[in-house]
Design an enzyme around this catalytic site. Structure first.
Site, PDB file in Angstrom:
ATOM      1  N   LYS A  72       0.034   2.527 -11.263  1.00  0.00           N
ATOM      2  CA  LYS A  72      -0.757   1.286 -11.250  1.00  0.00           C
ATOM      3  C   LYS A  72      -1.938   1.400 -12.208  1.00  0.00           C
ATOM      4  CE  LYS A  72       0.499  -0.958  -6.992  1.00  0.00           C
ATOM      5  NZ  LYS A  72       1.649  -0.085  -6.624  1.00  0.00           N
ATOM      6  N   VAL A 103     -13.432 -13.589   9.145  1.00  0.00           N
ATOM      7  CA  VAL A 103     -14.226 -14.070  10.283  1.00  0.00           C
ATOM      8  C   VAL A 103     -14.349 -12.934  11.296  1.00  0.00           C
ATOM      9  CG1 VAL A 103     -14.304 -15.732  12.183  1.00  0.00           C
ATOM     10  CG2 VAL A 103     -13.430 -16.439   9.933  1.00  0.00           C
TER      11      VAL A 103
END
Ligand code: DCP
Ligand code: MN
Ligand code: MG
Length: 332
Positions: A72, A103
Site C-alpha cells: 500500500k 456519535v
C-alpha cells in the site's frame, strides 16, 4: 475517545493518515478488530520513525509493517492515492456507518443497525431519537462539541477543579488525569480521571465507605463542572463537563480504583492503546500477565498467580525487565 491520529505532521504523516483511515474503516464498518489493530500499530510505528520512508520494502523492515501494508505504501508513493480508500469514499453505506460511529455511544453494531433502518446522517438521527439510548442521545446533543479537541490548558484547569473538590471532601483522595493528557499531548479527545482513597483496597476494603467514595465526588462536581451524567456506578462515572459557559462541553470519565490496583490502572489508562498492547506482549514473554487491575506471574501450568504488590509505575516496568518509559514516551 474516538478520533485518533498519532501522525501530527511528522515526516511520514501522509502514510499515517491513510493507515488510520483504513483502521477506522476496518473497526467501524467491517468490525474487524485485528485489522484495526494492525493498521494502528503500523501507523504509530511510522509516526515514531524519524526518517521519511521511501519505499514499501524500507517500511517492511520496521516492526509491525508486513507485506500488505508495504505494498500500500508503494501504491501510495507511485500514484499519490489508494484504490481501496477511493472505493471506500464512494461507498455510501461505509460513509454513513463511519459517520454514525462518531456519535458517542454509537458503536459499529448500532451504527449498522441504524443504517439498515435508513438512518445515514446526523439529521436522520435527530428525527429518530426514539431509537437511541441515554448515552447516544447525549452523544447526539453534543455531537459538534465532542468532535472538538480539548486544549491541554483547559484540562489542567479541570484537573485542578477535580483535585480541589475531592480534597475538600477528604484530603486522602488521590486524583490523576491519565489518557493522552498524561502522555503530554497538547490536546485530547476526552478526560480520563482516576481517583483512589486509602479506605478502598481490593482485598481489605471497607464496603460501607466504598459505596459513596465515587458518588460523593461526582455530587460535589455537579456544582459547576459536571453538566450531564451518562452513567454512574460504584466504580465508574461517565459524563459531560463544561469548565466555563462559553467553552464546549467535554466528555469526562472518572474511575474509582482500589489503592492496590492504582498503578496498574494508571499505566493502562495512560496508554496509548498501542503501547498497552506492546507492554502486555512483553509481560507475557517475561512470564507475567498484565491488565488494568494487576500484574501476576504466570506459572508453568499457565495459571496466573497472586497479584504482585505494586507501589509505583516504575515497579511494573522493573518486574518485566523493561526499561522505564515516561508517559510522554508512550505515544506508540
Ligand atoms: N485503552 C486501551 N484500549 C482501549 C481503549 C483504551 O488500552 N481499547 C487505554 C489506553 C488509552 C486510555 O485507555 O490511552 C484512554 O482511552 P482514550 O480512548 O480516552 O484514549 P486517549 O486518552 O489515549 O486519547 P484521546 O485523546 O483520544 O482521548
Ligand atoms: Mn477516554
Ligand atoms: Mg482520552
Amino acid at each position: 475517545s474516538k478520533r485518533k491520529n498519532p501522525c501530527e505532521g511528522k515526516g511520514n504523516a501522509d502514510f499515517c493518515e491513510f493507515l488510520i483511515e483504513l483502521a477506522e474503516y476496518e473497526r467501524n464498518v467491517n468490525r474487524n478488530i485485528h485489522k484495526y489493530n494492525a493498521y494502528r500499530k503500523a501507523a504509530s510505528v511510522l509516526a515514531a520513525h524519524h526518517k521519511r520512508i521511501e519505499s514499501g520494502d524500507e517500511a517492511k523492515k520496521l516492526n509491525g509493517i508486513g507485506e500488505k501494508i508495504a505494498r500500500k505504501i508503494d501504491e501510495y508513493l507511485l500514484t499519490g492515492k489508494l484504490k481501496k480508500l477511493e472505493n471506500i469514499h464512494h461507498d455510501a453505506s461505509a460513509q454513513a456507518i463511519n459517520l454514525l460511529t462518531r456519535v458517542s455511544g454509537i458503536g459499529p453494531v448500532k451504527a449498522a443497525e441504524l443504517y439498515r433502518c435508513g438512518i445515514a446522517t446526523i439529521e436522520d438521527l435527530n428525527k429518530n431519537q426514539d431509537k437511541l439510548n441515554h448515552h447516544q442521545l447525549i452523544g447526539l446533543k453534543y455531537f459538534e462539541d465532542f468532535e472538538k479537541k480539548i486544549p491541554r490548558s483547559e484540562i489542567k484547569d479541570i484537573e485542578n477543579k477535580i483535585k480541589t473538590t475531592a480534597k475538600v471532601l477528604d484530603p486522602e483522595y488521590t486524583v490523576t488525569i491519565c489518557g493522552s493528557y498524561r502522555r503530554g499531548k497538547s490536546e485530547s479527545g476526552d478526560i480520563d480521571a482516576l481517583i483512589t482513597h486509602p479506605a478502598l483496597c481490593g482485598y481489605k476494603g471497607n464496603k460501607k465507605n466504598e459505596e459513596k467514595l465515587l458518588q460523593n465526588v461526582v455530587d460535589a462536581l455537579n456544582n459547576g463542572l459536571v453538566t450531564e451524567v451518562i452513567s454512574v456506578g460504584e466504580t465508574k462515572f461517565m459524563g459531560v463537563c463544561r469548565l466555563l459557559q462559553d467553552l464546549p462541553a467535554r466528555r469526562l470519565d472518572i474511575r474509582l480504583i482500589p489503592t492496590d490496583q492504582y498503578y496498574c490502572a494508571m499505566l493502562y489508562f495512560t496508554g496509548s492503546d498501542v503501547f498497552n498492547k506492546t507492554m502486555r506482549a512483553h509481560a507475557l514473554e517475561k512470564g507475567f500477565t498484565l491488565n488494568e487491575y494487576s500484574l501476576r506471574p504466570v506459572g508453568v501450568t499457565g495459571v496466573p498467580g497472586e497479584p504482585v504488590p505494586i507501589s509505583s509505575e516504575e515497579e511494573i516496568f522493573d518486574y518485566m525487565d523493561y526499561p522505564y518509559k515516561a508517559p510522554q514516551d508512550r505515544n506508540m
